[in-house]
Write a protein that holds these residues in place. Structure first.
Motif, PDB file in Angstrom:
ATOM      1  N   VAL A 240       0.788  -1.044  -0.193  1.00  0.00           N
ATOM      2  CA  VAL A 240      -0.180  -0.068   0.091  1.00  0.00           C
ATOM      3  C   VAL A 240       0.848   0.926   0.045  1.00  0.00           C
ATOM      4  N   MET A 241       0.675   2.174  -0.946  1.00  0.00           N
ATOM      5  CA  MET A 241       1.430   3.387  -1.174  1.00  0.00           C
ATOM      6  C   MET A 241       0.735   4.695  -1.108  1.00  0.00           C
ATOM      7  N   GLY A 242       1.189   5.666  -0.630  1.00  0.00           N
ATOM      8  CA  GLY A 242       0.404   6.919  -0.973  1.00  0.00           C
ATOM      9  C   GLY A 242       1.005   8.029  -1.123  1.00  0.00           C
ATOM     10  N   GLY A 243       2.112   7.689  -2.124  1.00  0.00           N
ATOM     11  CA  GLY A 243       2.969   8.770  -2.393  1.00  0.00           C
ATOM     12  C   GLY A 243       4.135   8.909  -1.657  1.00  0.00           C
ATOM     13  N   GLY A 244       5.328   9.862  -2.111  1.00  0.00           N
ATOM     14  CA  GLY A 244       6.385  10.153  -1.447  1.00  0.00           C
ATOM     15  C   GLY A 244       6.388  10.738  -0.204  1.00  0.00           C
ATOM     16  N   GLU A 245       4.940  11.551   0.277  1.00  0.00           N
ATOM     17  CA  GLU A 245       4.964  12.242   1.512  1.00  0.00           C
ATOM     18  C   GLU A 245       4.084  11.141   2.295  1.00  0.00           C
ATOM     19  N   GLY A 246       3.546   9.885   1.862  1.00  0.00           N
ATOM     20  CA  GLY A 246       2.894   9.375   2.781  1.00  0.00           C
ATOM     21  C   GLY A 246       1.420   9.803   2.713  1.00  0.00           C
ATOM     22  N   VAL A 311       8.184  -6.521  -6.486  1.00  0.00           N
ATOM     23  CA  VAL A 311       8.343  -7.901  -6.865  1.00  0.00           C
ATOM     24  C   VAL A 311       7.726  -9.041  -5.708  1.00  0.00           C
ATOM     25  N   ALA A 312       7.997  -8.483  -4.584  1.00  0.00           N
ATOM     26  CA  ALA A 312       7.516  -9.405  -3.188  1.00  0.00           C
ATOM     27  C   ALA A 312       5.900  -9.168  -3.306  1.00  0.00           C
ATOM     28  N   ALA A 313       5.440  -8.191  -3.761  1.00  0.00           N
ATOM     29  CA  ALA A 313       4.046  -7.923  -3.331  1.00  0.00           C
ATOM     30  C   ALA A 313       3.075  -9.025  -4.476  1.00  0.00           C
ATOM     31  N   ASP A 314       1.895  -9.090  -4.155  1.00  0.00           N
ATOM     32  CA  ASP A 314       0.967  -9.686  -5.173  1.00  0.00           C
ATOM     33  C   ASP A 314      -0.004  -8.395  -5.690  1.00  0.00           C
ATOM     34  N   VAL A 315      -0.266  -7.535  -5.072  1.00  0.00           N
ATOM     35  CA  VAL A 315      -1.087  -6.525  -5.604  1.00  0.00           C
ATOM     36  C   VAL A 315      -0.271  -5.110  -4.971  1.00  0.00           C
ATOM     37  N   LEU A 316      -0.677  -3.914  -5.884  1.00  0.00           N
ATOM     38  CA  LEU A 316      -0.214  -2.816  -5.329  1.00  0.00           C
ATOM     39  C   LEU A 316      -1.426  -2.153  -5.189  1.00  0.00           C
ATOM     40  N   VAL A 317      -1.597  -1.201  -3.884  1.00  0.00           N
ATOM     41  CA  VAL A 317      -2.674  -0.191  -3.672  1.00  0.00           C
ATOM     42  C   VAL A 317      -2.070   1.009  -3.543  1.00  0.00           C
ATOM     43  N   LEU A 333       3.057  -6.207 -12.050  1.00  0.00           N
ATOM     44  CA  LEU A 333       2.291  -6.306 -10.403  1.00  0.00           C
ATOM     45  C   LEU A 333       0.750  -5.333 -10.861  1.00  0.00           C
ATOM     46  N   PRO A 334      -0.372  -6.380 -10.588  1.00  0.00           N
ATOM     47  CA  PRO A 334      -1.605  -5.794 -10.713  1.00  0.00           C
ATOM     48  C   PRO A 334      -1.933  -4.426  -9.747  1.00  0.00           C
ATOM     49  N   VAL A 335      -2.667  -3.596 -10.052  1.00  0.00           N
ATOM     50  CA  VAL A 335      -2.776  -2.291  -9.448  1.00  0.00           C
ATOM     51  C   VAL A 335      -4.331  -1.988  -9.031  1.00  0.00           C
ATOM     52  N   MET A 336      -4.167  -1.707  -7.777  1.00  0.00           N
ATOM     53  CA  MET A 336      -5.584  -0.893  -7.271  1.00  0.00           C
ATOM     54  C   MET A 336      -5.345   0.456  -7.273  1.00  0.00           C
TER      55      MET A 336
END
Length: 408
Positions: A240-246, A311-317, A333-336
């Motif tokens: 789960v990511m929210g950009g460089g600033e989190g 690579v380690a992830a199965d899904v990216l949010v 990597l699939p993306v939500m």
């Protein structure tokens, strides 16, 4: 004049590359640095500089671009208004005349002071004036100074990107190529579909991973998980990511993912890239995540091994940033997608959905995000289909290819 106007003697001893960029989001600088890395690999001895000519030599309101961007990106409705008004033919003509009249001489002196062999713009506000300046420098010095544009958007792009007079314009998708052709300023033969330049790590990891859902691909994913020392290596993993600033509604999304994964009986690891958001990271570290099921949630700060985590992830949010989307596609990597900046990033959502390697659910509906991700994780065939579609869109070596074409 073609890129071959860079003399062979200069290429042999390395080039001095001047990138025109601005820290309005992390994507422009990241693209410039990924290209710089490839220039140094391909042409040993190469040096480079990053220059924000708008901040250094621009006039109001353009010279406050960085601070304005930070404010507007946190207020999407205001951003939409500014983007819509500025992305018009009338504004383009006004900005072009205004900037050339007020800034060209200062920009020309600034560029000349770096004595570059080649100039590369990776920002839409740094095309029209620099093109004129490079032309004048060439005339004054008798030495051709080539300038290129690398468009760092995927699904939609601001009108100011498409200034004519560049040697070539490199674009990251068919959508942007069609938009550039429709604008009609840059000749078709100069518009090169090359993919978005991303960090070299992704090219390395893409080669090592191969086909993600093959036996070899799964084995390599397990190896990477062990090397990253993840809390577990045998569970479905969501990044789960929210950009460089989190930024973004990360906390609500993580909570919803945890609840849905636990309720649906999916043993999973949720990795949350918090960036500078230490408050969120502390919250994640101090919560009891064992109350509902076997779901582990781990907060990460700034990640320097992003290619390996993907690579380690199965899904990216994630939010719909073009760089992040391109990086995910590079390693299949699939993306939500959960949010986007109106106008600028809207087309990125279509790029992912039309490309068949992800979906969009607004961060105002975190339960919907959790449900969709769980559906993917429950369905291996669906996950593999999404992954294969991502791989088809990925261009892990875009930075190398662009640098090679410019240097040759």
């Amino acid at each position: 004049m073609a890129a071959s106007s860079i003399p062979k003697s200069r290429k042999e001893k390395g080039l001095h590359v001047l990138f025109l960029s601005s820290d309005t989001g992390g994507g422009h600088r990241a693209s410039a640095e990924s290209l710089a890395n490839q220039f140094q690999l391909l042409f040993p001895g190469t040096t480079y500089d990053l220059l924000d000519i708008v901040e250094k030599d621009g006039v109001a309101p353009y010279n406050s671009l960085v601070s304005t961007y930070k404010h507007l990106s946190a207020h999407p409705s205001q951003w939409k208004l500014v983007y819509t008004v500025s992305n018009s033919r009338a504004f383009e003509m006004l900005a072009d005349a205004h900037l050339k009249l007020m800034c060209e001489r200062a920009v020309r002196k600034r560029i000349q002071s770096y004595n570059p062999d080649v100039v590369i713009s990776v920002h839409p506000l740094m095309t029209n004036v620099p093109v004129l300046s490079c032309s004048k420098i060439s005339h004054i010095t008798g030495k051709h100074l080539p300038i290129f544009t690398v468009v760092t958007d995927l699904g939609s792009a601001h009108c100011l990107w498409f200034a004519n007079g560049v040697e070539k314009m490199f674009v990251g998708s068919d959508q942007i190529k069609k938009l550039a052709m429709a604008r009609g300023k840059v000749p078709v033969e100069k518009i090169i579909l090359a993919g978005l330049p991303i960090r070299h790590d992704f090219a390395i990891q893409a080669d090592l991973l191969g086909v993600r859902h093959s036996e070899a691909g799964r084995a390599y994913q397990q190896r990477v998980r062990r090397e990253l020392k993840l809390p577990c290596t045998d569970r479905k993993t969501v990044l789960v990511m929210g950009g460089g600033e989190g930024v973004g509604s990360l906390s609500n999304i993580v909570d919803a993912l945890y609840v849905e994964l636990a309720l649906q009986g999916i043993d999973a690891l949720v990795l949350v890239v918090c960036g500078r958001n230490e408050k969120l990271r502390h919250k994640l570290a101090t919560r009891d995540w064992q109350s509902l099921g076997k779901v582990i949630v781990t907060g990460l700060g700034f990640v320097t091994r992003m290619a390996e985590y993907m690579v380690a992830a199965d899904v990216l949010v994630s939010k719909a940033g073009p760089g992040t989307i391109s990086e995910a596609a590079a390693v299949s990597l699939p993306v939500m997608l959960t949010s986007f900046l109106p106008g600028q990033e809207e087309g990125n959502v279509d790029y992912v959905i039309d490309g068949g390697f992800g979906a969009y659910c607004a961060d105002t509906d975190p339960i919907g995000i959790g449900e969709e991700v769980c559906m993917w994780l429950h369905d291996p065939a669906k996950l593999e289909m999404l992954s294969n579609a991502a791989k088809a869109k990925g261009v892990p070596n875009a930075a190398r290819d662009i640098a090679q074409q410019i240097g040759d």
